[in-house]
Design an enzyme around this catalytic site. Structure first.
Site, PDB file in Angstrom:
ATOM      1  CG  ASP A 144      -0.210   0.258   2.511  1.00  0.00           C
ATOM      2  OD1 ASP A 144       0.599  -0.609   2.909  1.00  0.00           O
ATOM      3  OD2 ASP A 144      -0.427   1.315   3.139  1.00  0.00           O
ATOM      4  CG  ASP A 176       3.735  -0.481   4.875  1.00  0.00           C
ATOM      5  OD1 ASP A 176       3.296  -0.789   3.754  1.00  0.00           O
ATOM      6  OD2 ASP A 176       3.055   0.115   5.725  1.00  0.00           O
ATOM      7  CE1 TYR A 186      -4.541   2.354   4.908  1.00  0.00           C
ATOM      8  CE2 TYR A 186      -2.977   0.604   5.353  1.00  0.00           C
ATOM      9  CZ  TYR A 186      -3.298   1.794   4.734  1.00  0.00           C
ATOM     10  OH  TYR A 186      -2.375   2.431   3.940  1.00  0.00           O
ATOM     11  CD  GLU A 223       4.510   5.243   4.755  1.00  0.00           C
ATOM     12  OE1 GLU A 223       4.669   4.028   4.561  1.00  0.00           O
ATOM     13  OE2 GLU A 223       4.262   5.722   5.882  1.00  0.00           O
TER      14      GLU A 223
END
Length: 524
Positions: A87, A90, A243, A498
């Site tokens: 995603d 990571d 999430y 990020e």
């Protein structure tokens, strides 16, 4: 790792300490006008999805600094879960944001098909769009191993965030987690159904057999999500820190119903969206954001489209009008015309600002929804309206060109028309983030140096380096600046540096539209 949405996130102690030391120092302000190459931005955005691929990479992989990874995913559970997308920066595969990414890529392909095909000779970009969608849907098909089983996560966020390794070197847990009848997950099932249904529309012409396969999975997932209701973060507690489904599952189930209606034309799905509008919040929630977690604005705009086009039964009209009012609330909030009803904040530099963690996701999604709604307005005007339709806002009505102007302003901000003069799309322009919080990009590529990089070694040798990343993750849209337009290009500044797949996905359609408009203007 979760990006905004009010979600609590587990951080490593090291990252927490480093973040506290990061000063937010603004760059020198940029001056002058801005002219952007939207075609190049489109090309870059599609490259990004290749950088995020997990699994066995194909022969035509263009991002050469990535290698095969996650080739044993699902083996421990006796299921093939190889493939899909990481995603962000990571190495975990999270099902909910991945499915949303696929839905938004598919929506871009549906709305902007002609512009995407025209964007390059021989439809090159269109081919890359289809490849980006299919890389996601191929994995989602695998993840839906049985009618009432959906694998929703591969990898463990806690162990992953204590390591800094290339995906090609992963030594962290690849435990897989599922939802089923006894452990429901209506939100992830609904979003995956929406992704499958939307993608089935995209592949209907070029690959009808595959489109039918996707639609069958979408219908089964929708039935599963509705029959066995519950939030997936209650069944998979490991996902809660990253999430969590803060908005619940109502928005995803209605969102899935809307996409299934669009894909099949079957009234039963529209009946569901109408009958369940109050219970699941579709006609009652007035929201000022649209994201991987909160889908209400998107489904409300899909409902408004049905109302504009008259593609509904008389008994549906009242509820569709209620949906439309809520869609207008979101759009008017972005425009700053909601009065006492509340508006989305803007920075001094003009960026829509919702939340400090990865705010760019709200910017790019807003740009997309503003663009598609403006197109819906213009299309309805061409269908015989006596006067051009407008967006009804509490302060004053807004024309389609005002929505498009705001969408372009947000896209231009992303590309560098901002007080820092920095493009928040990596690899675009002269100044862009060089220290993206991204494991694979921040470590020498496996192709250049195949020596194993250990968990702690990655932190010692690469994460803490002051220099730029050895690999440029082209097309990634980072979290972006704070509420005062300030941005600090540091690898430890994960809130700002990020990038996430769902930041870039909506811009595929927006960039295609802006390129088309720029070409049309040049021809005049």
């Amino acid at each position: 790792m979760a990006r905004g949405g009010g979600v609590r996130t587990q951080l490593t102690p090291l990252c927490a300490v480093l973040m506290a030391l990061v000063p937010l120092i603004p760059f020198a302000a940029a001056g002058g006008g801005f002219e952007f190459d939207y075609k190049r931005a489109l090309h870059s955005s599609l490259l990004y999805f290749e950088a995020q691929r997990s699994g066995h990479l194909p022969y035509n992989q263009r991002v050469k600094w990535r290698g095969h990874s996650g080739l044993a995913d699902g083996l421990q559970q006796g299921v093939d879960l190889v493939g899909g997308y990481y995603d962000a920066g990571d190495n975990v595969k999270f099902g909910l944001p991945m499915a949303f990414t696929v839905t938004m890529l598919s929506w871009s392909a549906i709305e902007f098909r002609d512009e995407l095909i025209a964007a390059a000779a021989a439809g090159e970009e269109w081919r890359h769009v289809l490849e980006a969608i299919k890389w996601g849907t191929d994995y989602l098909v695998k993840a839906h191993a049985e009618p009432d089983v959906l694998w929703a996560e591969v990898g463990d966020g806690d162990t992953d965030h204590y390591c800094w390794q290339r995906p090609e070197d992963m030594t962290t847990s690849r435990q897989a987690y599922k939802v089923d009848r006894d452990n429901p997950g209506s939100d992830v099932a609904g979003e995956t159904a929406a992704a499958m249904a939307a993608a089935s529309i995209v592949f209907r012409r070029s690959n009808p057999r595959y489109a039918r396969l996707l639609l069958r999975h979408a219908e089964q997932l929708f039935e599963f999500g509705d029959k066995h209701r519950g939030k997936y973060d209650g069944s998979i507690t490991e996902v809660w820190r990253y999430y969590a489904s803060v908005s619940g599952y109502g928005d995803e189930m209605l969102w899935a119903a809307m996409w299934l209606h669009r894909a099949t034309g079957r009234t039963e799905y529209l009946d569901y969206a109408v009958d369940m509008a109050d219970e699941l919040g579709g006609a009652t929630w007035a929201i000022g954001e649209f994201s991987w977690d909160v889908k209400y604005a998107g489904l409300q705009i899909l409902a408004a489209k049905l109302l504009m086009e008259g593609r509904h039964r008389p008994e549906h009209r009242r509820t569709l009008e209620q949906y439309t009012v809520k869609a207008e609330h979101y759009l008017c909030a972005c425009l700053g015309k909601n009065g006492a009803a509340g508006n989305v904040n803007r920075t001094a530099g003009g960026m829509l600002f919702v939340r400090r963690w990865n705010n760019m996701q709200y910017v790019t999604n807003a740009a997309f929804l503003l663009t598609v709604y403006a197109r819906y307005l213009l299309a309805s005007a061409g269908a015989g309206e006596e006067s051009p339709p407008v967006l009804r806002c509490p302060d004053e009505a807004a024309r389609a060109d005002e929505l498009l102007a705001l969408a372009r302003a947000q896209a231009d901000y992303v590309l560098g028309a901002n007080p820092t003069g920095v493009s928040y799309m990596v690899g675009y322009g002269r100044r862009f983030p060089r220290r993206v919080h991204h494991r694979a990009a921040s470590i020498v590529s496996h192709a250049a140096d195949g020596r194993f990089v250990g968990c702690v070694q990655g932190y010692d040798d690469w994460f803490r380096r002051a220099g730029p990343n050895p690999n440029v993750v082209v097309g990634a849209i980072v979290g972006g600046p704070d509420h005062r337009d300030r941005f600090s290009d540091r690898r430890s500044n994960y809130m700002q540096t990020e990038a996430c797949t769902y930041n870039t996905a909506p811009m595929v359609g927006v960039f295609a539209h802006l390129h088309s408009q720029a070409e049309a203007a040049e021809m005049k």
